[in-house]
Design an enzyme around this catalytic site. Structure first.
Site, PDB file in Angstrom:
ATOM      1  N   HIS A  27      21.250  -2.108  15.060  1.00 39.22           N
ATOM      2  CA  HIS A  27      20.498  -2.327  13.851  1.00 39.22           C
ATOM      3  C   HIS A  27      20.890  -0.925  12.881  1.00 39.22           C
ATOM      4  O   HIS A  27      19.996  -0.005  13.321  1.00 39.22           O
ATOM      5  CB  HIS A  27      19.058  -1.805  13.854  1.00 39.22           C
ATOM      6  CG  HIS A  27      19.063  -3.772  14.791  1.00 39.22           C
ATOM      7  ND1 HIS A  27      20.103  -4.252  15.785  1.00 39.22           N
ATOM      8  CD2 HIS A  27      18.961  -5.211  13.879  1.00 39.22           C
ATOM      9  CE1 HIS A  27      19.517  -5.250  16.106  1.00 39.22           C
ATOM     10  NE2 HIS A  27      18.784  -5.739  15.521  1.00 39.22           N
ATOM     11  N   HIS A 472      -9.135 -25.577  27.854  1.00 37.76           N
ATOM     12  CA  HIS A 472      -9.907 -24.492  28.353  1.00 37.76           C
ATOM     13  C   HIS A 472      -9.481 -25.008  29.899  1.00 37.76           C
ATOM     14  O   HIS A 472      -9.386 -23.778  31.042  1.00 37.76           O
ATOM     15  CB  HIS A 472     -11.223 -24.592  28.580  1.00 37.76           C
ATOM     16  CG  HIS A 472     -11.535 -23.560  27.595  1.00 37.76           C
ATOM     17  ND1 HIS A 472     -11.729 -23.796  25.672  1.00 37.76           N
ATOM     18  CD2 HIS A 472     -12.448 -22.406  27.193  1.00 37.76           C
ATOM     19  CE1 HIS A 472     -11.833 -23.105  24.718  1.00 37.76           C
ATOM     20  NE2 HIS A 472     -12.372 -22.665  25.499  1.00 37.76           N
TER      21      HIS A 472
END
Length: 660
Positions: A27, A472
């Site tokens: 990059h 949960h």
């Protein structure tokens, strides 16, 4: 900008472009655009010592946009951190010191492993919190032994990721004035202009976070960058975000300002055009003029004078305050908790049923006095996860000495911030409900990759959560964490195993630990022992030389396995019960020990665990079986759910009999 500064900035660009081109991968856009910012910071503003990258009072620099790693590698080479031209030429190659993204412990001068965008931003917040805490603890008048800044650089992608907003919201609340964030604003992402997905006013967002916000209109103007950093340092109440307007791929005529500059080599012709456009004196790959090296060497020598002055001050501090020297040594002693192995008080507990989350809370409050650098908290759940340290104070803008962190409902940032504190030399811990470890996982993975001993306290560990229902109730999360390399997961069955889990966590040097704990009370097991530190051990043995079968269980199901064994004995079936609080630790034991616990000759085995069966196959084999979850939970009292899903002695007995 004078000529030597121009050459020095452009040397970063040239080395970065050449490294990416040689690798045919990488990059180049960020290094080309941010070279001036990096040079001004590292050469003129940042306190660091190339000959001693671990100097305690150095400024920290984190490249949150880790894809732009050649920017950092070029700086480390030019400043003399030990990276050679040959290392740069081996960018992204096997076993090189210059991997595709910066890796902590792998390359000297890299403060944190970065790559997942935004992670570096949150770890920087943790480092800034650690600096504030340590300064409050150790500094004396005329002896600012902890006095440094945390700098972090990232781009639009880092700002888009939710983790950065989570972390900076907390940073602003805490007034972390020694945190300075550089926002590389080039308005380009991989897919094109950021306008296709990112149009908010980032500056206003940071103002809402209670940051000082500054803008550098020309990212190549060293004087403007310098002025912004100096202005940032003047604000003693707020962290600062400096928006630096840059051009991605700066200097390369065909790529400058384009998305194609982001994540691919410039190409041989474009590298040549870059060098010609920057009036570089040679087209030779990795060429840097001697005067540039001389400039960096002279700057590095001046930087090292700062460390020498600090060393002199620290020695005087130790003479003036010998008790603080002793405290300092304890603070950064990674072995301090090892003495607890023979501490009877540390291993003591009441012989009554107790939730392992409560037992963990008991241990934390013992550890706080034994391990002075233990610091952490929960994602707005401390009363439930039992992670509050009594009489240790709350870390806040008003109280930097506090060791309890109120992270707010920010699980992802919490884990990264804990990593940042651990990277700074503390023992950071983070806590939430086990089901929400899905939010924690990416940063726990970085803990493992960086080989740092961050601790994760994860409670409400199974369908035992009960009435809150399947949203949960964790099912697959245990397998997820067990699958991670260099990560220890403990699911203790009682007090002794919970204490052992914490002992393992606070004596670890390179491996993070998760403690997976119950909400419901569990009985204390008569034969549990420190053998839990080996990951698995024989809790109840068969009366026969070769057991008829082996029951393997963890956490809340161990007592169930013991109950089932007693019922089986009445029917003439004699089984061994193995408690396995940590698969990961068990796998690290010798072959002889593992054979002594799980002999290969006994192929009839049943694993009992109120979570998904994934991973148990290696222990029960083709002739074994599991009593585990096969789907999600439900909403009902815990006892009702355990019965509904088959976690009863009767079902365990029936399962054993079915394979005999």
């Amino acid at each position: 900008m004078n000529n030597i500064d121009t050459l020095s900035v452009n040397s970063i660009r040239i080395l970065a472009a050449d490294a990416v081109q040689k690798a045919k991968s990488g990059h180049p856009g960020l290094p080309l655009g941010c070279a001036a910012v990096a040079y001004e910071l590292w050469a003129k503003e940042m306190k660091h010592s190339p000959s001693n990258p671990d100097w305690p009072d150095r400024d920290r620099f984190i490249l949150s946009g880790g894809h732009g790693s050649t920017l950092l590698y070029s700086l480390l080479h030019l400043f003399g951190y030990g990276l050679t031209k040959e290392d740069l030429a081996q960018f992204r190659q096997l076993d090189s010191l210059t991997p595709g993204h910066p890796e902590y412990r792998h390359t000297k001068g890299v403060e944190a492993t970065t790559g997942p965008l935004g992670a570096g931003m949150a770890m920087a917040v943790g480092m800034a919190m650690a600096e504030e805490h340590l300064a409050a603890k150790f500094n004396k008048e005329n002896f600012p032994v902890v006095d440094h800044y945390t700098y972090v650089l990232g781009g639009d992608g880092c700002m888009m990721e939710g983790i950065s907003s989570e972390a900076f919201s907390l940073a602003g609340t805490l007034g972390l004035s020694k945190l300075i964030v550089f926002y590389d604003s080039n308005k380009i992402s991989i897919e094109g202009s950021t306008d296709i997905a990112f149009t908010e006013d980032v500056k206003k967002r940071f103002e809402a976070f209670n940051f000082q916000t500054l803008v550098v209109e020309d990212g190549n103007n060293l004087e403007e960058i310098h002025a912004a950093i100096e202005e940032a340092k003047k604000d003693k109440e707020r962290p600062t975000m400096i928006m630096v307007k840059t051009q991605i791929g700066y200097g390369c005529p065909a790529k400058q300002g384009k998305a194609s500059a982001h994540g691919e080599p410039l190409g041989e012709e474009n590298v040549k055009a870059l060098k010609e456009n920057l009036s570089w004196p040679s087209l030779e790959p990795f060429y840097v003029p001697d005067e540039v090296y001389a400039n960096y060497k002279a700057i590095a020598a001046e930087k090292e004078k700062e460390e020498a002055a600090w060393n002199q001050m620290f020695n005087a501090y130790c003479e003036a305050y010998p008790e603080m020297k002793e405290a300092w040594d304890k603070e950064f002693n990674m072995d301090i908790a090892k003495d607890l192995i023979d501490d009877e008080e540390f291993w003591s507990f009441e012989n009554k049923p107790e939730a392992t989350r409560n037992l963990s809370g008991m241990v934390i409050n013992r550890l706080k006095d034994k391990v002075p650098n233990l610091i952490g908290g929960a994602a707005d759940l401390a009363p439930s996860t039992k992670t509050y340290m009594k009489d240790a104070g709350d870390f806040s803008k008003e109280n930097r000495l506090g060791r309890n962190i109120h992270y707010g409902v920010r699980e992802l940032a919490m884990a990264a911030i804990a990593n940042g504190m651990t990277l700074h030399g503390m023992r950071g811990f983070a806590s939430t409900f086990f089901v929400f470890s899905d939010y924690v996982k990416p940063m726990a993975r970085l803990s493992a990759l960086m080989r740092i001993p961050t601790t994760y306290v994860l409670t409400h560990d199974s369908i035992g959560v009960g009435e809150d229902g399947p949203t949960h109730e964790p099912i697959e999360q245990l397998a997820m964490f067990r699958a991670m390399p260099n990560f220890h997961v403990f699911r203790p069955a009682d007090a002794t195993e919970t204490i052992a889990a914490w002992y393992s966590a606070v004596t670890s040097k390179e491996t993070p630990t998760a403690l997976v704990l119950t909400r419901q009370n569990l009985p204390q097991l008569a034969n549990s022992s420190k053998e839990a530190l080996k990951g698995a051990y024989v809790l109840e043995d068969s009366n026969k030389e070769t057991p008829d079968a082996i029951l393997i269980a963890t956490g809340s199901e161990v007592s169930l396995a013991v109950e089932a064994r007693e019922a089986l004995l009445k029917e003439g079936i004699d089984v061994r019960v193995v408690s396995m609080p940590s698969m990961d630790v068990f796998e690290e034991q010798s072959a002889e020990y593992k054979e002594s616990v799980l002999p290969k000759a006994v192929r009839k085995r049943v694993a009992v665990e109120a979570l998904m069966d994934f991973g148990w196959g290696k222990y029960v084999g083709l002739d074994g079986a599991t009593v585990t979850m096969t789907g999600f939970g439900a909403s009902a009292p815990a006892a009702t759910l355990f019965k509904k899903f088959g976690f009863t002695a009767e079902n365990v007995v029936a399962t054993v009999k079915s394979i005999l």
